[in-house]
Design a protein around this motif. Structure first.
Motif, PDB file in Angstrom:
ATOM      1  N   PRO A   8      47.625  54.730  60.557  1.00 45.45           N
ATOM      2  CA  PRO A   8      47.612  53.491  59.752  1.00 45.45           C
ATOM      3  C   PRO A   8      48.184  53.777  58.368  1.00 45.45           C
ATOM      4  O   PRO A   8      47.797  54.753  57.730  1.00 45.45           O
ATOM      5  CB  PRO A   8      46.136  53.107  59.663  1.00 45.45           C
ATOM      6  N   LYS A   9      49.109  52.904  57.994  1.00 45.15           N
ATOM      7  CA  LYS A   9      49.747  53.095  56.694  1.00 45.15           C
ATOM      8  C   LYS A   9      48.767  52.675  55.603  1.00 45.15           C
ATOM      9  O   LYS A   9      48.293  51.542  55.595  1.00 45.15           O
ATOM     10  CB  LYS A   9      51.019  52.251  56.606  1.00 45.15           C
ATOM     11  N   LYS A  10      48.510  53.617  54.679  1.00 43.46           N
ATOM     12  CA  LYS A  10      47.539  53.317  53.626  1.00 43.46           C
ATOM     13  C   LYS A  10      47.941  54.067  52.350  1.00 43.46           C
ATOM     14  O   LYS A  10      48.313  55.244  52.398  1.00 43.46           O
ATOM     15  CB  LYS A  10      46.138  53.754  54.072  1.00 43.46           C
ATOM     16  N   GLU A  11      47.915  53.376  51.221  1.00 47.90           N
ATOM     17  CA  GLU A  11      48.188  54.016  49.941  1.00 47.90           C
ATOM     18  C   GLU A  11      46.923  54.740  49.495  1.00 47.90           C
ATOM     19  O   GLU A  11      45.889  54.106  49.232  1.00 47.90           O
ATOM     20  CB  GLU A  11      48.598  52.964  48.900  1.00 47.90           C
ATOM     21  N   VAL A  12      46.984  56.054  49.451  1.00 52.28           N
ATOM     22  CA  VAL A  12      45.775  56.835  49.180  1.00 52.28           C
ATOM     23  C   VAL A  12      45.562  57.109  47.686  1.00 52.28           C
ATOM     24  O   VAL A  12      44.495  57.508  47.260  1.00 52.28           O
ATOM     25  CB  VAL A  12      45.779  58.172  49.950  1.00 52.28           C
ATOM     26  N   PHE A  13      46.605  56.895  46.904  1.00 50.45           N
ATOM     27  CA  PHE A  13      46.484  57.182  45.469  1.00 50.45           C
ATOM     28  C   PHE A  13      45.999  55.934  44.737  1.00 50.45           C
ATOM     29  O   PHE A  13      46.577  54.847  44.914  1.00 50.45           O
ATOM     30  CB  PHE A  13      47.823  57.638  44.893  1.00 50.45           C
ATOM     31  N   THR A  14      44.950  56.085  43.935  1.00 51.51           N
ATOM     32  CA  THR A  14      44.438  54.951  43.168  1.00 51.51           C
ATOM     33  C   THR A  14      44.632  55.228  41.682  1.00 51.51           C
ATOM     34  O   THR A  14      44.793  56.375  41.260  1.00 51.51           O
ATOM     35  CB  THR A  14      42.944  54.727  43.452  1.00 51.51           C
ATOM     36  N   VAL A  15      44.581  54.158  40.904  1.00 52.72           N
ATOM     37  CA  VAL A  15      44.779  54.262  39.458  1.00 52.72           C
ATOM     38  C   VAL A  15      43.412  54.172  38.780  1.00 52.72           C
ATOM     39  O   VAL A  15      42.597  53.330  39.172  1.00 52.72           O
ATOM     40  CB  VAL A  15      45.708  53.119  38.990  1.00 52.72           C
ATOM     41  N   PRO A  16      43.136  55.010  37.783  1.00 49.43           N
ATOM     42  CA  PRO A  16      41.839  54.927  37.085  1.00 49.43           C
ATOM     43  C   PRO A  16      41.648  53.543  36.467  1.00 49.43           C
ATOM     44  O   PRO A  16      42.624  52.891  36.077  1.00 49.43           O
ATOM     45  CB  PRO A  16      41.950  56.002  35.994  1.00 49.43           C
ATOM     46  N   TYR A  19      43.640  51.770  33.265  1.00 53.04           N
ATOM     47  CA  TYR A  19      44.816  52.612  32.957  1.00 53.04           C
ATOM     48  C   TYR A  19      45.960  51.785  32.389  1.00 53.04           C
ATOM     49  O   TYR A  19      46.544  52.130  31.354  1.00 53.04           O
ATOM     50  CB  TYR A  19      45.270  53.375  34.207  1.00 53.04           C
ATOM     51  N   LEU A  23      47.937  51.849  28.726  1.00 49.62           N
ATOM     52  CA  LEU A  23      49.297  52.428  28.796  1.00 49.62           C
ATOM     53  C   LEU A  23      50.231  51.961  27.673  1.00 49.62           C
ATOM     54  O   LEU A  23      50.894  52.799  27.050  1.00 49.62           O
ATOM     55  CB  LEU A  23      49.911  52.140  30.175  1.00 49.62           C
TER      56      LEU A  23
ATOM     57  N   HIS B   5      47.174  63.142  38.545  1.00 45.65           N
ATOM     58  CA  HIS B   5      47.181  61.918  37.737  1.00 45.65           C
ATOM     59  C   HIS B   5      47.749  62.166  36.338  1.00 45.65           C
ATOM     60  O   HIS B   5      48.537  61.348  35.815  1.00 45.65           O
ATOM     61  CB  HIS B   5      45.775  61.331  37.621  1.00 45.65           C
ATOM     62  N   GLN B  13      54.854  57.498  31.188  1.00 39.64           N
ATOM     63  CA  GLN B  13      55.110  57.205  29.767  1.00 39.64           C
ATOM     64  C   GLN B  13      56.541  57.594  29.402  1.00 39.64           C
ATOM     65  O   GLN B  13      57.233  56.853  28.691  1.00 39.64           O
ATOM     66  CB  GLN B  13      54.122  57.966  28.885  1.00 39.64           C
ATOM     67  N   GLN B  75      40.970  60.637  42.420  1.00 36.87           N
ATOM     68  CA  GLN B  75      41.737  59.388  42.535  1.00 36.87           C
ATOM     69  C   GLN B  75      42.199  59.119  43.958  1.00 36.87           C
ATOM     70  O   GLN B  75      42.836  58.104  44.219  1.00 36.87           O
ATOM     71  CB  GLN B  75      42.974  59.460  41.600  1.00 36.87           C
ATOM     72  N   LEU B  76      41.884  60.042  44.867  1.00 36.59           N
ATOM     73  CA  LEU B  76      42.375  59.901  46.228  1.00 36.59           C
ATOM     74  C   LEU B  76      41.352  59.187  47.101  1.00 36.59           C
ATOM     75  O   LEU B  76      40.188  59.545  47.139  1.00 36.59           O
ATOM     76  CB  LEU B  76      42.652  61.281  46.814  1.00 36.59           C
ATOM     77  N   SER B  77      41.824  58.169  47.829  1.00 33.61           N
ATOM     78  CA  SER B  77      40.948  57.526  48.820  1.00 33.61           C
ATOM     79  C   SER B  77      41.589  57.752  50.183  1.00 33.61           C
ATOM     80  O   SER B  77      42.716  58.198  50.278  1.00 33.61           O
ATOM     81  CB  SER B  77      40.843  56.034  48.516  1.00 33.61           C
ATOM     82  N   GLY B  78      40.925  57.425  51.244  1.00 36.87           N
ATOM     83  CA  GLY B  78      41.549  57.600  52.560  1.00 36.87           C
ATOM     84  C   GLY B  78      40.861  58.679  53.361  1.00 36.87           C
ATOM     85  O   GLY B  78      40.164  59.540  52.830  1.00 36.87           O
ATOM     86  N   GLN B  82      44.960  60.694  56.627  1.00 41.34           N
ATOM     87  CA  GLN B  82      45.814  60.312  55.487  1.00 41.34           C
ATOM     88  C   GLN B  82      46.092  61.520  54.613  1.00 41.34           C
ATOM     89  O   GLN B  82      47.212  61.726  54.113  1.00 41.34           O
ATOM     90  CB  GLN B  82      45.133  59.228  54.651  1.00 41.34           C
ATOM     91  N   GLN B  86      49.664  63.430  53.706  1.00 43.80           N
ATOM     92  CA  GLN B  86      50.128  63.769  52.354  1.00 43.80           C
ATOM     93  C   GLN B  86      50.469  65.254  52.249  1.00 43.80           C
ATOM     94  O   GLN B  86      51.458  65.629  51.601  1.00 43.80           O
ATOM     95  CB  GLN B  86      49.065  63.407  51.308  1.00 43.80           C
ATOM     96  N   TYR B 104      58.841  54.570  53.673  1.00 42.99           N
ATOM     97  CA  TYR B 104      57.610  54.401  54.444  1.00 42.99           C
ATOM     98  C   TYR B 104      56.543  53.646  53.656  1.00 42.99           C
ATOM     99  O   TYR B 104      55.987  52.656  54.141  1.00 42.99           O
ATOM    100  CB  TYR B 104      57.090  55.775  54.876  1.00 42.99           C
ATOM    101  N   PHE B 105      56.271  54.095  52.410  1.00 40.22           N
ATOM    102  CA  PHE B 105      55.169  53.489  51.650  1.00 40.22           C
ATOM    103  C   PHE B 105      55.604  52.247  50.871  1.00 40.22           C
ATOM    104  O   PHE B 105      54.843  51.297  50.760  1.00 40.22           O
ATOM    105  CB  PHE B 105      54.553  54.508  50.688  1.00 40.22           C
TER     106      PHE B 105
END
Lengths: 136, 141
Positions: A8-16, A19, A23, B5, B13, B75-78, B82, B86, B104-105
């Protein structure tokens, strides 16, 4: 064999949290910190040595002007004092003439004063009669 | 692309600062989105290159370091698969990984990727196909 399409395609990186709210401020502070120097500062880099050179040149040429010329110093001394000095010095006439920069006009005037005889024939005859010609 | 991160924050930046400095040079011969994305990809690749050179790391070590960050990152979920995907991506060369991520993403078309990376569509298709093959072999191990 595991296939990519089975995962399953899933974005595993999240943003604090928060943020992206912080910025812009972070970027702004870096932009101001990295701001390039003002254009005039670059030009000043080249203007300053030129000003120094100009100042030194002015100083050099005014210093030379302040140094009195020998002839102007001599002109302030009375002629009688000069004659008296020359009479008592060891300088010969030839040495004196070697060191004096006479131009043609000065030389002609000197020659005229020393050698020119503005005498009439009678005056000349009288002189010749008075002079004892020795060894002739 | 950068996993960590703090590194990602730094490069993000840097990207916006470059946009701010060079927006006057934007020739409008491409979309603004494409121009910005190109700056971002170039910054990522440059960052990874500098990181390798700075620490005198051969490619394998940097991959190991980034894989360790994957395990440690809050910060990683999944789930496990997954995470394995990565780690498989880290085995690819940087540019190939970049192309894979964009296709892909980000669901970008080959034409869009070609415009950003200045690579032909054919080369991109070939690169993506090889990347998928390598990933599937790794996941099967």
């Amino acid at each position: 064999m595991k296939k990519l399409e089975d995962i399953p395609k899933k974005e595993v990186f999240t943003v604090p949290d928060g943020y992206f709210e912080k910025l812009p401020a972070a970027i702004q502070s870096r932009v101001h910190h990295d701001a390039p120097p003002a254009v005039w500062a670059g030009r000043l880099r080249y203007a300053f040595p030129m000003v120094v050179l100009l100042g030194l040149s002015v100083f050099w040429f005014t210093r030379e002007a302040a140094t009195p010329h020998p002839e102007s110093v001599l002109a302030t001394i009375p002629t009688s004092d000069l004659v008296g000095y020359l009479a008592t010095s060891d300088l010969s006439v030839d040495e004196l003439l070697d060191n004096v920069a006479l131009d043609e006009a000065d030389a002609a005037e000197l020659e005229e004063a020393v050698y020119a005889l503005d005498l009439s024939d009678e005056q000349l005859q009288e002189l010749m009669n008075d002079v004892e010609l020795k060894g002739l | 692309m950068l996993i960590d991160h703090d590194d990602s924050d730094d490069v993000t930046q840097e990207v916006f600062i470059k946009i701010h400095r060079h927006i006057g040079n934007f020739r409008e011969d491409a979309q603004l989105y494409t121009w910005i994305y190109r700056i971002a990809t170039n910054e990522c690749l440059s960052f990874l290159q500098r990181k390798r050179r700075r620490f005198f790391l051969p490619i394998g070590d940097l991959e190991g370091e980034m894989a360790a960050k994957l395990d440690a990152s809050p910060q990683l979920s999944g789930d496990e698969i997954q995470l394995k995907l990565q780690k498989a991506l880290l085995k690819l060369p940087d540019k190939q990984r970049l192309v894979f991520n964009m296709k892909y993403f980000d669901d970008m078309s080959y034409e869009e990727i070609a415009e950003i990376t200045k690579t032909s569509v054919g080369a991109l298709k070939s690169s993506y196909h090889i990347a998928v093959k390598k990933i599937e072999d790794y996941l099967t191990e």
